[in-house]
Design a protein around this motif. Structure first.
Motif, PDB file in Angstrom:
ATOM      1  N   SER A 154      37.448  44.219  42.516  1.00  0.00           N
ATOM      2  CA  SER A 154      38.322  45.392  42.561  1.00  0.00           C
ATOM      3  C   SER A 154      38.458  46.033  41.181  1.00  0.00           C
ATOM      4  O   SER A 154      38.374  47.251  41.041  1.00  0.00           O
ATOM      5  CB  SER A 154      39.704  44.985  43.085  1.00  0.00           C
ATOM      6  N   MET A 160      37.534  33.063  46.552  1.00  0.00           N
ATOM      7  CA  MET A 160      37.440  34.423  47.082  1.00  0.00           C
ATOM      8  C   MET A 160      38.473  35.329  46.430  1.00  0.00           C
ATOM      9  O   MET A 160      38.219  36.497  46.186  1.00  0.00           O
ATOM     10  CB  MET A 160      37.648  34.398  48.597  1.00  0.00           C
ATOM     11  N   LYS A 192      37.186  36.380  43.110  1.00  0.00           N
ATOM     12  CA  LYS A 192      36.080  37.320  43.296  1.00  0.00           C
ATOM     13  C   LYS A 192      36.602  38.683  43.723  1.00  0.00           C
ATOM     14  O   LYS A 192      36.145  39.724  43.243  1.00  0.00           O
ATOM     15  CB  LYS A 192      35.115  36.766  44.335  1.00  0.00           C
ATOM     16  N   ASP A 193      37.581  38.719  44.637  1.00  0.00           N
ATOM     17  CA  ASP A 193      38.110  39.982  45.126  1.00  0.00           C
ATOM     18  C   ASP A 193      38.790  40.771  44.010  1.00  0.00           C
ATOM     19  O   ASP A 193      38.597  41.977  43.881  1.00  0.00           O
ATOM     20  CB  ASP A 193      39.108  39.739  46.262  1.00  0.00           C
ATOM     21  N   GLU A 203      46.095  35.969  40.049  1.00  0.00           N
ATOM     22  CA  GLU A 203      46.154  35.650  41.472  1.00  0.00           C
ATOM     23  C   GLU A 203      47.221  34.603  41.778  1.00  0.00           C
ATOM     24  O   GLU A 203      47.770  34.567  42.890  1.00  0.00           O
ATOM     25  CB  GLU A 203      44.796  35.152  41.967  1.00  0.00           C
TER      26      GLU A 203
END
Length: 285
Positions: free
Chosen positions: A9, A1, A4-5, A143
């Motif tokens: 964005s 996730m 993906k986020d 990330e």
């Protein structure tokens, strides 16, 4: 996730930016005007310049030259000071979104994308490649950044010399918090490699205005040292010294022919993206 986020964005940011940008300033995949020449039978009529025809009553072809795709490397400062927050949003959050958006835009332009994460223990490096899977891996590494410790020491800079020998466009996102000119020394090292360098100096609004909502005790995130401050009494002198520091920093960057811009974490990314396109257009490989 998380991947993906960040990917979503970046895509939304760039899509909005490209929709809003003046179409005349972005010609597509690297097209730059070169010269006019007279029309010859068989030339593509779509290349005719009708404004020139209106002025001269003669047919001219507008020729363009194609930029060579370049290698873009995103550099992220992951020292502990990047954990500084303004509300729930930290400098490293902003650096992630900025880095992801720049990488997405560069990939859209057909450029190879790479990454350096400058850590206390060394430098994490991703080679520059041009494909979507590589971009997804870059998002993943962004990330995973967990700021800690002090800025990378010169002993680790050997990693910078092990990659490609081609000239790159380096986008450095940092808060420029340093001791013993560590970051300036890094920039001098990068300059010896003849790279084009852009520095985005990330600041938060509360440190610009010295407004920390009643707090009087401040902790250095990299050394753990604390200090007592009366914000109301210190604010005017603080802002004066900050302005002097930022101007001195700007001059240092100018002396090194480095493009430098301060950017606040409450500002949209549009200007940073425009600056990237501007500097990219200067680089030829």
């Amino acid at each position: 996730m998380a991947i993906k986020d960040l990917s979503l964005s970046a895509k939304m940011t760039i899509d909005g930016f490209m929709n809003g940008i003046n179409k005349s300033t972005v010609k597509g995949p690297g097209l730059e005007f070169s010269q006019y020449r007279s029309y010859q039978p068989g030339d593509d009529l779509r290349s005719l310049d009708w404004k020139m025809f209106a002025r001269s009553d003669r047919y001219y072809i507008r020729e363009s030259e194609v930029e060579t795709n370049i290698a873009v490397r995103i550099l992220i400062d992951s020292s502990a000071s990047m954990n500084h927050s303004d509300g729930d949003f930290t400098k490293i959050d902003y650096a992630r979104y900025l880095g992801a958006s720049l990488a997405y835009l560069a990939n859209l332009q057909g450029d190879a994308i790479g990454l350096y994460v400058l850590k206390n223990s060394g430098i994490f490096s991703m080679v520059a490649k041009q494909d979507y899977q590589h971009l997804a891996r870059l998002f993943y590494q962004l990330e995973q950044i967990n700021p800690e410790g002090k800025f990378t020491k010169p002993i680790h800079y050997k990693e910078l010399f092990t990659g490609t020998q081609k000239r790159e466009l380096l986008i450095f996102v940092t808060d420029l918090y340093q001791s013993d000119d560590d970051i300036i020394n890094l920039l001098d090292t990068l300059n010896t490699l003849r790279h084009e360098i852009v520095v985005f100096h990330v600041l938060s609004r509360n440190e610009i205005d010295l407004d920390f909502k009643g707090y009087s005790t401040f902790e250095d995130l990299e050394t753990g040292e604390t200090i007592q401050i009366d914000q109301e009494k210190a604010r005017v002198n603080y802002k004066t010294k900050l302005a002097v520091y930022l101007e001195e920093t700007r001059v240092k960057m100018l002396d090194r022919r480095i493009f430098y811009r301060t950017i606040c974490t409450d500002e949209p990314l549009d200007q940073a993206l425009r600056d990237f396109l501007k500097q990219r257009s200067k680089l030829r490989i």
